[in-house]
Motif scaffolding. Structure first.
Motif, mmCIF file in Angstrom:
data_model
loop_
_atom_site.group_PDB
_atom_site.id
_atom_site.type_symbol
_atom_site.label_atom_id
_atom_site.label_comp_id
_atom_site.label_asym_id
_atom_site.label_seq_id
_atom_site.Cartn_x
_atom_site.Cartn_y
_atom_site.Cartn_z
ATOM 1 N N GLU A 228 0.821 -1.224 0.000
ATOM 2 C CA GLU A 228 0.000 0.000 0.000
ATOM 3 C C GLU A 228 0.850 1.268 0.000
ATOM 4 O O GLU A 228 1.637 1.510 0.923
ATOM 5 C CB GLU A 228 -0.943 0.001 1.215
ATOM 6 N N GLY A 245 -10.196 -4.479 1.817
ATOM 7 C CA GLY A 245 -10.991 -5.579 1.287
ATOM 8 C C GLY A 245 -10.031 -6.674 0.866
ATOM 9 O O GLY A 245 -9.174 -6.445 0.000
ATOM 10 N N THR A 246 -10.162 -7.841 1.497
ATOM 11 C CA THR A 246 -9.142 -8.888 1.350
ATOM 12 C C THR A 246 -9.780 -10.268 1.271
ATOM 13 O O THR A 246 -10.758 -10.540 1.957
ATOM 14 C CB THR A 246 -8.218 -8.872 2.598
ATOM 15 N N GLU A 272 -16.009 -1.594 2.822
ATOM 16 C CA GLU A 272 -14.743 -1.353 3.524
ATOM 17 C C GLU A 272 -13.785 -0.545 2.640
ATOM 18 O O GLU A 272 -13.096 0.362 3.099
ATOM 19 C CB GLU A 272 -14.156 -2.744 3.799
ATOM 20 N N HIS A 307 -6.460 -8.275 -2.821
ATOM 21 C CA HIS A 307 -7.005 -7.059 -2.219
ATOM 22 C C HIS A 307 -7.829 -6.282 -3.236
ATOM 23 O O HIS A 307 -7.476 -6.266 -4.427
ATOM 24 C CB HIS A 307 -5.887 -6.095 -1.804
ATOM 25 N N ALA A 334 -7.846 2.882 5.599
ATOM 26 C CA ALA A 334 -7.299 1.531 5.395
ATOM 27 C C ALA A 334 -6.627 1.023 6.668
ATOM 28 O O ALA A 334 -6.414 -0.178 6.815
ATOM 29 C CB ALA A 334 -6.297 1.531 4.247
ATOM 30 N N TYR A 358 3.912 0.516 13.242
ATOM 31 C CA TYR A 358 3.067 -0.276 12.336
ATOM 32 C C TYR A 358 1.908 0.603 11.818
ATOM 33 O O TYR A 358 1.354 1.414 12.569
ATOM 34 C CB TYR A 358 2.511 -1.504 13.083
ATOM 35 N N ARG A 378 2.293 -5.482 6.643
ATOM 36 C CA ARG A 378 3.034 -6.735 6.414
ATOM 37 C C ARG A 378 4.454 -6.522 6.937
ATOM 38 O O ARG A 378 5.451 -6.702 6.229
ATOM 39 C CB ARG A 378 3.048 -7.134 4.924
ATOM 40 N N ALA A 391 -0.483 -7.406 12.138
ATOM 41 C CA ALA A 391 -1.463 -7.563 11.058
ATOM 42 C C ALA A 391 -2.790 -6.999 11.526
ATOM 43 O O ALA A 391 -3.157 -7.153 12.694
ATOM 44 C CB ALA A 391 -1.626 -9.027 10.684
ATOM 45 N N GLY A 392 -3.493 -6.333 10.612
ATOM 46 C CA GLY A 392 -4.766 -5.723 10.988
ATOM 47 C C GLY A 392 -5.832 -5.972 9.936
ATOM 48 O O GLY A 392 -5.513 -6.317 8.790
ATOM 49 N N CYS A 393 -7.079 -5.789 10.325
ATOM 50 C CA CYS A 393 -8.205 -6.062 9.424
ATOM 51 C C CYS A 393 -9.259 -4.978 9.559
ATOM 52 O O CYS A 393 -9.589 -4.555 10.679
ATOM 53 C CB CYS A 393 -8.858 -7.390 9.796
ATOM 54 N N GLY A 394 -9.820 -4.584 8.425
ATOM 55 C CA GLY A 394 -10.913 -3.608 8.430
ATOM 56 C C GLY A 394 -12.197 -4.283 8.887
ATOM 57 O O GLY A 394 -12.572 -5.341 8.374
ATOM 58 N N GLU A 407 -8.079 -13.885 8.390
ATOM 59 C CA GLU A 407 -7.475 -12.885 7.489
ATOM 60 C C GLU A 407 -6.176 -12.330 8.092
ATOM 61 O O GLU A 407 -5.187 -12.129 7.394
ATOM 62 C CB GLU A 407 -8.478 -11.752 7.234
ATOM 63 N N LYS A 411 -2.235 -12.283 6.698
ATOM 64 C CA LYS A 411 -1.421 -11.065 6.576
ATOM 65 C C LYS A 411 -0.099 -11.178 7.343
ATOM 66 O O LYS A 411 0.822 -10.394 7.118
ATOM 67 C CB LYS A 411 -2.226 -9.856 7.046
#
Ligand SMILES: C=C(O[C@H]1C=CC=C(C(=O)O)[C@@H]1O)C(=O)O
Length: 421
Positions: A228, A245-246, A272, A307, A334, A358, A378, A391-394, A407, A411
């Protein structure tokens, strides 16, 4: 010379900077830039073999708190104003360049933000290879000895284990459904422990080889391969690659193509993604005279995940540097959420860990203000024999905690594999 911005009025030594072009006949013989890095404090920003590597510290500044970006930007303006630069290349990334990494949060925490001017930089763009040296530094363009792999590596949960993190995600979903906010990005960490200090070049070489379409970075212990791009400014053109979006890849090409089609039509992922694109477009708008924001995302294929992606482009209106633009964009939805202030407050309330650097801007900038600032995803932080991976998620209204945990595992894969294989 390391300074703490906003602190004492130290006398600054002007930097004497020289960039020379490596003759085409020799440029071909310079191998992979990542292989030139020494073990001690390497700096890297590489994609598809191009970019910048550096080493040594000619000057640096450390900043903290809500003014960390503006303090660093001020230091950079002063440093560039004082420097003497001879640059026979005049490409973005030649001449005086700094690498940087910033903290996610405005709150002073375990990490600080940093800009580093290396003593030596080697850059590659297409067929061009150049070398920049500061002061009396000399550059060697031969590959250094191969790094050793991390010894006896073990992984453990970080601040929260999986079930605890899923409880936090479920709580966030209930807050979204109650109407407190629309989206939040929640992250978790893992701790990898070796029996001896870890050489950052080991994971860097692997990330650069396995994730060539990502930006492989290392700045002051923070390393990773991010897909990103928060913001790039190059000769008046401003671009940003927005991801959100993953779907995890299966390894089977045919099934992955079907998954890509599913992702492109998933209303949860499109929602998202839309928040993330809107946050970037709205933040960039005041700085651009014209902008192109595609209406529909494309699917970005990475070795571990797919993604939803949108490339936003604009024409810079005034002279804001790439770092000033990164500061205006951070944190996009994001990595933060929507509305941003509510999401940031909820992240500090429920995430249960300090993100450090991070999910914050990492990259480089030259004396004209051109540069590239990715989002440190990442990624991991090396501290001696320990690496903290993130690692993170929306999360939106329809998010399922179990699916988000899976997810997040996907990541972690790039850094995890880079450390172990
Ligand atoms: C926050 C991360 O990813 C962001 C970028 C792409 C897709 C994301 C997602 O689908 O949740 C995240 O917004 C991370 O990798 O730690």
């Amino acid at each position: 010379m390391t300074q703490t911005a906003g602190g004492t009025s130290e006398v600054r030594t002007p930097l004497d900077v020289r960039t020379v072009l490596v003759p085409a006949s020799d440029a071909a013989a310079v191998g992979a830039l990542v292989d030139l890095l020494p073990a001690e404090a390497p700096l890297s920003w590489l994609r598809r073999g191009e970019g910048l590597v550096g080493w040594g510290v000619a000057a640096s500044v450390r900043t903290t708190g809500p003014t960390r970006f503006s303090d660093a930007a001020k230091w950079w303006s002063e440093t560039t104003a004082l420097a003497t630069v001879t640059d026979e290349v005049e490409e973005p990334g030649s001449g005086l360049v700094c690498f940087g990494a910033f903290t996610f949060s405005d709150e002073p925490g375990s990490a600080d933000s940093v800009l580093i001017v290396p003593e030596v930089i080697v850059g590659r763009r297409g067929d061009l290879v150049w070398v920049t040296t500061v002061g009396d530094a000399t550059a060697s363009l031969t590959a250094t000895t191969a790094p050793a792999p991390p010894a006896d590596l073990t992984f453990a949960d970080g601040a929260l284990n999986g079930p605890q993190w899923m409880t936090v995600v479920a709580h966030a979903v209930s807050r979204i459904e109650a109407g407190d906010l629309e989206k939040i990005v929640l992250a978790r960490d893992l701790i990898a422990e070796a029996s001896a200090p870890i050489d950052p070049r080991w994971p860097l070489r692997r990330l650069a080889a396995s994730y060539p379409t990502c930006w492989t970075f290392h700045v002051d212990g923070l390393f990773g391969a991010t897909p990103e791009m928060l913001v790039r400014r190059e000769r008046g053109l401003v671009t940003s690659r927005v991801l959100a979006g993953t779907i995890r890849r299966t390894g089977d090409d045919e099934r992955d193509l079907a998954l890509a089609a599913m992702l492109a039509h998933s209303s949860k992922d499109l929602e998202e993604h839309e928040y993330a694109v809107r946050s970037v477009a709205e933040a960039l708008e005041p700085y651009c005279s014209s902008m192109n924001v595609p209406e529909t995302p494309f699917v970005l294929h990475l070795p571990n995940v797919l993604h939803l992606a949108t490339d936003v482009a604009g024409v810079a209106r005034d002279g804001e540097s790439s770092l000033e633009l990164a500061a205006a964009l951070h944190p996009s939805a994001a990595v933060g959420g929507t509305p941003t202030p509510v999401a940031r407050a909820l992240i500090s309330e429920i995430e249960g860990m300090d993100r450090g650097r991070y999910a914050a801007p990492v990259g480089w900038m030259d004396a004209t203000g051109d540069g590239e600032w990715g989002i440190a995803l990442r990624s991991g932080v090396i501290d001696g024999a320990t690496v903290r991976l993130f690692a993170g998620c929306g999360i939106v209204g329809g998010s399922d905690p179990q699916a988000e945990l899976a997810e997040s595992q996907a990541k972690f894969v790039p850094v995890r594999d880079a450390l172990t294989s």
